[in-house]
Design a protein around this motif. Structure first.
Motif, mmCIF file in Angstrom:
data_model
loop_
_atom_site.group_PDB
_atom_site.id
_atom_site.type_symbol
_atom_site.label_atom_id
_atom_site.label_comp_id
_atom_site.label_asym_id
_atom_site.label_seq_id
_atom_site.Cartn_x
_atom_site.Cartn_y
_atom_site.Cartn_z
ATOM 1 N N ARG A 57 0.726 -1.282 0.031
ATOM 2 C CA ARG A 57 -0.252 0.021 0.057
ATOM 3 C C ARG A 57 0.938 1.215 -0.031
ATOM 4 O O ARG A 57 0.445 2.063 -0.680
ATOM 5 C CB ARG A 57 -1.062 -0.036 0.931
ATOM 6 C CG ARG A 57 -0.198 -0.024 2.498
ATOM 7 C CD ARG A 57 -1.235 0.304 3.578
ATOM 8 N NE ARG A 57 -1.775 1.508 3.563
ATOM 9 C CZ ARG A 57 -2.548 2.152 4.712
ATOM 10 N NH1 ARG A 57 -2.737 1.444 5.974
ATOM 11 N NH2 ARG A 57 -2.941 3.508 4.548
ATOM 12 N N TYR A 58 2.015 0.996 0.787
ATOM 13 C CA TYR A 58 2.848 2.352 0.840
ATOM 14 C C TYR A 58 3.561 2.614 -0.337
ATOM 15 O O TYR A 58 3.871 3.891 -1.046
ATOM 16 C CB TYR A 58 3.864 2.216 1.981
ATOM 17 C CG TYR A 58 3.196 1.877 3.396
ATOM 18 C CD1 TYR A 58 2.505 2.945 3.741
ATOM 19 C CD2 TYR A 58 3.363 0.755 3.969
ATOM 20 C CE1 TYR A 58 1.783 2.854 4.944
ATOM 21 C CE2 TYR A 58 2.609 0.370 5.094
ATOM 22 C CZ TYR A 58 2.063 1.446 5.818
ATOM 23 O OH TYR A 58 1.242 1.240 6.864
ATOM 24 N N ASN A 61 1.100 3.924 -2.767
ATOM 25 C CA ASN A 61 0.467 5.315 -2.785
ATOM 26 C C ASN A 61 1.707 6.165 -3.147
ATOM 27 O O ASN A 61 1.351 7.518 -3.578
ATOM 28 C CB ASN A 61 0.359 5.734 -1.328
ATOM 29 C CG ASN A 61 -1.026 5.222 -0.731
ATOM 30 O OD1 ASN A 61 -1.977 5.021 -1.736
ATOM 31 N ND2 ASN A 61 -1.262 4.591 0.358
ATOM 32 N N PHE A 62 3.001 5.891 -3.061
ATOM 33 C CA PHE A 62 4.126 6.681 -3.585
ATOM 34 C C PHE A 62 3.908 6.801 -5.093
ATOM 35 O O PHE A 62 4.168 7.708 -5.513
ATOM 36 C CB PHE A 62 5.422 6.107 -3.035
ATOM 37 C CG PHE A 62 6.416 7.055 -3.703
ATOM 38 C CD1 PHE A 62 7.048 7.965 -2.685
ATOM 39 C CD2 PHE A 62 6.993 6.885 -4.748
ATOM 40 C CE1 PHE A 62 8.116 8.635 -2.990
ATOM 41 C CE2 PHE A 62 8.254 7.352 -5.395
ATOM 42 C CZ PHE A 62 8.428 8.576 -4.434
ATOM 43 N N LEU A 68 6.091 9.581 0.345
ATOM 44 C CA LEU A 68 6.205 8.346 1.334
ATOM 45 C C LEU A 68 5.380 8.842 2.531
ATOM 46 O O LEU A 68 5.967 9.712 3.527
ATOM 47 C CB LEU A 68 7.507 7.928 1.698
ATOM 48 C CG LEU A 68 7.797 6.834 2.435
ATOM 49 C CD1 LEU A 68 6.965 5.517 1.942
ATOM 50 C CD2 LEU A 68 9.133 6.531 2.777
ATOM 51 N N ASP A 69 4.172 8.247 2.748
ATOM 52 C CA ASP A 69 3.434 8.623 3.791
ATOM 53 C C ASP A 69 3.153 7.373 4.744
ATOM 54 O O ASP A 69 2.788 6.480 4.619
ATOM 55 C CB ASP A 69 2.062 9.031 3.419
ATOM 56 C CG ASP A 69 2.087 10.509 2.746
ATOM 57 O OD1 ASP A 69 2.558 11.292 3.200
ATOM 58 O OD2 ASP A 69 1.551 10.350 1.620
ATOM 59 N N LEU A 70 3.778 7.595 6.071
ATOM 60 C CA LEU A 70 3.859 6.448 6.880
ATOM 61 C C LEU A 70 3.164 6.978 8.320
ATOM 62 O O LEU A 70 3.291 8.077 8.549
ATOM 63 C CB LEU A 70 5.299 5.994 7.162
ATOM 64 C CG LEU A 70 6.220 5.578 6.143
ATOM 65 C CD1 LEU A 70 7.491 5.308 6.592
ATOM 66 C CD2 LEU A 70 5.569 4.269 5.606
ATOM 67 N N PHE A 74 4.474 3.575 13.056
ATOM 68 C CA PHE A 74 5.042 2.478 11.878
ATOM 69 C C PHE A 74 6.026 1.689 12.634
ATOM 70 O O PHE A 74 7.225 2.421 12.844
ATOM 71 C CB PHE A 74 5.453 3.266 10.633
ATOM 72 C CG PHE A 74 5.606 2.372 9.624
ATOM 73 C CD1 PHE A 74 4.512 1.451 8.868
ATOM 74 C CD2 PHE A 74 7.098 1.965 9.083
ATOM 75 C CE1 PHE A 74 5.046 0.688 7.803
ATOM 76 C CE2 PHE A 74 7.232 1.090 7.824
ATOM 77 C CZ PHE A 74 6.234 0.455 7.268
ATOM 78 N N LEU A 80 9.762 -2.731 5.024
ATOM 79 C CA LEU A 80 9.538 -1.755 4.005
ATOM 80 C C LEU A 80 10.883 -1.370 3.298
ATOM 81 O O LEU A 80 10.586 -1.398 1.915
ATOM 82 C CB LEU A 80 9.095 -0.346 4.647
ATOM 83 C CG LEU A 80 8.820 0.770 3.649
ATOM 84 C CD1 LEU A 80 7.860 0.484 2.375
ATOM 85 C CD2 LEU A 80 8.426 2.078 4.305
#
Length: 260
Positions: A57-58, A61-62, A68-70, A74, A80
């Protein structure tokens, strides 16, 4: 926008567009969905990628936002990092490196404690003197063990990026041996003159290296010097109250602290 594509990543389904997946042509996904690398299909006809579905998902989304939204809590940075390395999206690799530096700077006071042990072990091995002629030889080998504890998980990851085991002709980061985010145990041996390279593998003997200097650690003094160099570059300093001076000088105990 292009037609939607459904991906099965490790059993988890994601729907996105072809333009999103190929937004970085030089990446693994760019190569897969531009036809350079063949893709696999699951039983439903979805493109299948045998990687961690939750972490994807990360990645996705990038691709959509270039950010990069965490979440603040996290806890899977190591996983990751491995997934980002697989997908080879260079801007995401750089964004993750910046995020790790940011998290490291935000980390509060930390403590680092290392207990060292050393023993001498006799190793027996065969030496090939000529075709069909072998002789049995033995030599003393220095065996080292370091038990490392730090309240800073990020520092142990930093240490893991600098220290590598040499085994079976390959170098592997000690970060892969980091089972507990706050504890790390290292076991390695010094090189023995005359010991054939294949004997290290046969007898399950690992040596320790510092990268990128490509420097082998053959003594505790060198190990202490390298760890101090890495720790002090991360803001640690020697705790003057502990351990006792004689223990520190004898390389038995190292304790460092960091104040922020």
């Amino acid at each position: 926008m292009s037609e939607p594509i459904t991906l099965n990543v490790g059993g988890k389904l994601y729907t996105t567009s072809l333009s999103t997946l190929t937004s970085f042509p030089d990446s693994m996904l760019g190569a897969m969905f531009s036809g350079k690398i063949p893709t696999k299909k699951d039983s439903q006809g979805n493109c299948f990628i045998d990687r961690d579905g939750k972490i994807f998902r990360y990645i996705l989304n990038f691709l959509r936002t270039s950010h990069l939204d965490l979440p603040e809590d996290f806890q899977e940075m190591g996983l990751l990092r491995r997934e980002v390395d697989f997908y080879q999206i260079q801007p995401l690799i750089e964004a993750l490196q910046e995020k790790e530096v940011e998290l490291s700077k935000a980390e509060k006071n930390a403590m680092l404690n290392i207990t060292l042990n050393q023993k001498t072990q006799t190793v027996h091995f065969t030496v090939r003197e000529a075709p069909q002629i072998y002789s049995l030889s033995s030599s003393n080998m220095e065996v080292f063990s370091a038990h490392i504890f730090s309240t800073s998980c990020l520092f142990l990851k930093l240490l893991g990026s600098k220290l590598y085991y040499c085994f079976n002709g390959n170098l592997s980061s000690i970060s892969s041996y980091l089972q507990d985010p706050n504890h790390l145990t290292l076991d390695w041996v010094a090189s023995v003159e005359g010991l054939p390279e294949e004997e290290y593998t046969r007898q399950n003997l690992k040596r320790l290296w510092v990268v990128p200097d490509n420097k082998q650690i053959n003594s505790f003094r060198v190990f202490v010097e390298e760890v101090l160099k890495i720790a002090m570059s991360d803001g640690f300093c020697i705790d003057s109250s502990h351990p006792h001076t004689s223990d520190f000088m004898n390389n038995k105990i190292i304790r460092l602290i960091r104040y922020k």
